[in-house]
Design an enzyme around this catalytic site. Structure first.
Site, mmCIF file in Angstrom:
data_model
loop_
_atom_site.group_PDB
_atom_site.id
_atom_site.type_symbol
_atom_site.label_atom_id
_atom_site.label_comp_id
_atom_site.label_asym_id
_atom_site.label_seq_id
_atom_site.Cartn_x
_atom_site.Cartn_y
_atom_site.Cartn_z
ATOM 1 N N CYS A 35 88.849 28.832 -68.764
ATOM 2 C CA CYS A 35 88.796 29.154 -67.344
ATOM 3 C C CYS A 35 87.385 29.517 -66.914
ATOM 4 O O CYS A 35 86.707 30.277 -67.613
ATOM 5 C CB CYS A 35 89.711 30.347 -67.041
ATOM 6 S SG CYS A 35 91.446 30.008 -67.305
ATOM 7 N N ARG A 79 98.474 26.129 -69.983
ATOM 8 C CA ARG A 79 97.634 26.541 -71.122
ATOM 9 C C ARG A 79 98.096 27.898 -71.637
ATOM 10 O O ARG A 79 97.844 28.237 -72.796
ATOM 11 C CB ARG A 79 96.170 26.684 -70.690
ATOM 12 C CG ARG A 79 95.373 25.400 -70.712
ATOM 13 C CD ARG A 79 93.890 25.693 -70.574
ATOM 14 N NE ARG A 79 93.541 26.840 -71.405
ATOM 15 C CZ ARG A 79 92.799 27.862 -71.008
ATOM 16 N NH1 ARG A 79 92.283 27.904 -69.811
ATOM 17 N NH2 ARG A 79 92.545 28.858 -71.828
ATOM 18 N N ASP A 120 93.114 40.300 -66.457
ATOM 19 C CA ASP A 120 94.015 39.139 -66.409
ATOM 20 C C ASP A 120 95.190 39.354 -65.453
ATOM 21 O O ASP A 120 95.890 38.405 -65.116
ATOM 22 C CB ASP A 120 94.551 38.823 -67.813
ATOM 23 C CG ASP A 120 93.426 38.551 -68.788
ATOM 24 O OD1 ASP A 120 92.365 38.082 -68.336
ATOM 25 O OD2 ASP A 120 93.585 38.831 -69.988
ATOM 26 N N ARG A 150 80.258 33.369 -68.792
ATOM 27 C CA ARG A 150 80.969 33.976 -69.923
ATOM 28 C C ARG A 150 80.138 33.736 -71.185
ATOM 29 O O ARG A 150 80.451 32.882 -72.004
ATOM 30 C CB ARG A 150 82.377 33.382 -70.056
ATOM 31 C CG ARG A 150 83.251 33.695 -68.849
ATOM 32 C CD ARG A 150 84.620 33.066 -68.951
ATOM 33 N NE ARG A 150 85.499 33.764 -69.849
ATOM 34 C CZ ARG A 150 86.750 33.376 -70.139
ATOM 35 N NH1 ARG A 150 87.228 32.276 -69.599
ATOM 36 N NH2 ARG A 150 87.499 34.065 -70.977
ATOM 37 N N PRO A 151 79.060 34.499 -71.342
ATOM 38 C CA PRO A 151 78.170 34.267 -72.483
ATOM 39 C C PRO A 151 78.836 34.641 -73.803
ATOM 40 O O PRO A 151 79.837 35.359 -73.822
ATOM 41 C CB PRO A 151 76.982 35.186 -72.200
ATOM 42 C CG PRO A 151 77.493 36.235 -71.280
ATOM 43 C CD PRO A 151 78.623 35.632 -70.506
ATOM 44 N N LYS A 182 99.511 34.932 -76.035
ATOM 45 C CA LYS A 182 98.540 33.825 -76.048
ATOM 46 C C LYS A 182 97.215 34.256 -76.674
ATOM 47 O O LYS A 182 96.676 33.566 -77.552
ATOM 48 C CB LYS A 182 98.290 33.345 -74.621
ATOM 49 C CG LYS A 182 97.023 32.527 -74.470
ATOM 50 C CD LYS A 182 96.637 32.370 -73.006
ATOM 51 C CE LYS A 182 95.237 31.819 -72.855
ATOM 52 N NZ LYS A 182 94.217 32.856 -72.628
ATOM 53 N N ASN A 183 96.693 35.406 -76.232
ATOM 54 C CA ASN A 183 95.353 35.769 -76.697
ATOM 55 C C ASN A 183 95.336 36.255 -78.146
ATOM 56 O O ASN A 183 94.262 36.359 -78.748
ATOM 57 C CB ASN A 183 94.702 36.776 -75.738
ATOM 58 C CG ASN A 183 94.311 36.095 -74.433
ATOM 59 O OD1 ASN A 183 94.257 34.861 -74.363
ATOM 60 N ND2 ASN A 183 94.045 36.881 -73.403
#
Ligand code: EPU
Length: 428
Positions: A116, A396, A304, A121-122, A22-23
């Site tokens: 998520c 997702r 994760d 999460r900058p 996925k990533n």
């Protein structure tokens, strides 16, 4: 509302196949924007993030088709359309459209990404990189505006080791003038996968997978064919499931090297693991004992996998401690696990879990993708029927999870139930 229903305590056995990562997928698809002819990506997972990115490429004029996990993308007619709202909000990785569109068009307007919620999460490191390459970046009404006369190579030191910033800067830099160096770069396998695609498109990238990446800008990039790497997080999730609820499970299509930190931790707990070239076999585990885990950037223990692993900890004898150094708020699943009888508490970035505990079914809610995977595992272990809500998070990122688990003998199904918060109900 759609839910998963799981009748737990079925022992699982057989072979389960891992899908494409996925990533990687969420970066490879936007990377195709940089090409001047067709890009084909094979082995994509069947997940909603892939569908959303397909629609986003179509919104900017891409001609995209997908069949059996193979996506054909013709980027030649794409334009620098602004994407301030809509699909970009559905996934965090829409931030890769910034790097790719900036790289190709020297301008982009992209709504601040969703995804998520795991604490703040900058994307300051992405923006620092784009600015170093010569872009002017502003935040207007929740969208990031990027514009550059030209992009020039630069030396960029990342203050935080960031997967997203490393990939995004690569995307913006491959067609910049001169050399770009990314120092303190992230080293995840997904970064190597994206660099491989870009190199096959004609980019000049050295050092992907190490903490210094050097990119020599080229004039243009062309189309290519690429096969995605297997999903190490999905593989890790199945390994954890096998250790917790398996009677002998082979995980197929995995690169064992990518999951080494997990393998080491599982062995420390007492799990037996047999590694093949592209598969891992885990026999039935007995007498698991407590361990301490700290999540770290790759090649450390992946954040994760922290949530699914915490469910395994409920089955181990003693008190386990799991600390997430990457995200400050990735423990929302713990309250749900407690509803299922888990003995656990959260202190800051750490969860302390005691076991072994017999989990019991409950109606629980997936707060995010990996929390969802954790709850599926809890449901597989629990006595009775567990109901998981907000499964869109799970879909997702996990490809055909229900079918895959059924293939191992799990009693899990997807059902549509009446939502007690639906407008119809509210009228009563
Ligand atoms: N960070 C900053 N500034 C930035 C970027 C990151 O402070 O500009 C911080 C983050 O807040 C976080 C840490 O740095 O504390 C690491 O973030 P990173 O940028 O590496 O994460 P990401 O690229 O947003 C990817 C994965 C995540 C995975 C992390 C860490 C994708 C699309 N997402 O996120 O995957 O947890 O790397 O490995 O690749 C998941 O798959 O469930 C997932 C959340």
């Amino acid at each position: 509302m759609d839910v998963y229903k799981i009748n737990g305590q079925k022992r699982l056995q057989g072979t389960i196949k891992v899908s494409g990562a996925k990533n990687s997928a969420v970066a490879l698809i936007p990377a195709s924007i940089l090409a001047n002819s067709a890009v084909t990506i094979e082995g994509l997972p069947e997940i909603s993030d892939v569908g959303t990115l397909k629609e986003l490429l179509e919104e900017i004029g891409g001609v995209v088709s997908i069949e059996d996990g193979t996506m054909h993308i013709d980027p030649s007619k794409m334009q620098d359309m602004p994407l301030p709202n809509g699909n970009v909000k559905k996934l965090r990785a829409s931030y890769y459209l910034m790097g790719a569109m900036l790289g190709r068009f020297k301008k982009a307007v992209i709504g601040l990404p969703g995804g998520c919620f795991l604490g703040p999460r900058p994307i300051d490191q992405h923006i620092k990189g784009f600015e170093a390459l010569g872009a002017k970046v502003t935040n207007e009404h929740g969208a990031i505006y990027l514009r550059a006369e030209e992009l020039r190579g630069a030396k960029i030191y990342l203050d935080v080791v960031s997967v997203g910033a490393t990939i995004n800067i690569m995307l913006a830099a491959v067609m910049a003038k001169g050399q770009t160096t990314i120092e303190n770069a992230a080293k995840e396998p997904e970064i190597i996968d994206v660099a491989t695609l870009l190199s096959n498109m004609g980019a000049k990238i050295k050092g992907a997978g190490t903490n210094v990446i050097r990119i020599d800008g080229v004039e243009e990039l062309h189309g290519t064919n690429h096969t995605i790497i297997p999903d190490r997080i999905e593989a890790g999730t199945f390994m954890i499931m096998a250790a917790a609820a398996g009677d002998g499970i082979t995980i197929d299509n995995v690169i064992p090297f990518h999951v080494e930190a997990l393998t080491a931790k599982l062995r420390e707990m007492g799990v037996k693991i047999e590694e093949g070239e592209e598969s891992i076999f885990i026999p039935k585990s007995v007498n698991l004992h407590a361990v301490d885990v700290k999540t770290l950037v790759y090649p450390g223990f992946a954040t994760d996998l922290q949530q699914p692993f915490s469910v395994l900890m409920t089955q181990a004898a003693g008190s386990s401690v799991i600390t997430d150094t990457i995200y400050s708020a990735r423990f929302k699943h713990i309250d749900e696990l407690k509803r299922m009888n888990a003995v656990a508490r959260v202190e800051g970035r750490t969860a302390i879990i005691s076991g072994p505990t017999k989990l019991e079914s409950a109606s629980v809610r997936a707060s995010d993708l990996r929390a969802g995977a954790a709850l599926v595992l809890a449901g597989l272990l629990a006595e009775g029927e567990t109901e998981i809500r907000d499964i869109y998070h799970i879909e997702r990122g996990y490809s055909s999870l229900i079918d895959k688990l059924r293939g191992l003998g799990a009693d899990i199904r997807r059902e549509t139930i009446e939502d007690e918060h639906s407008p119809k109900e509210n009228k009563k």
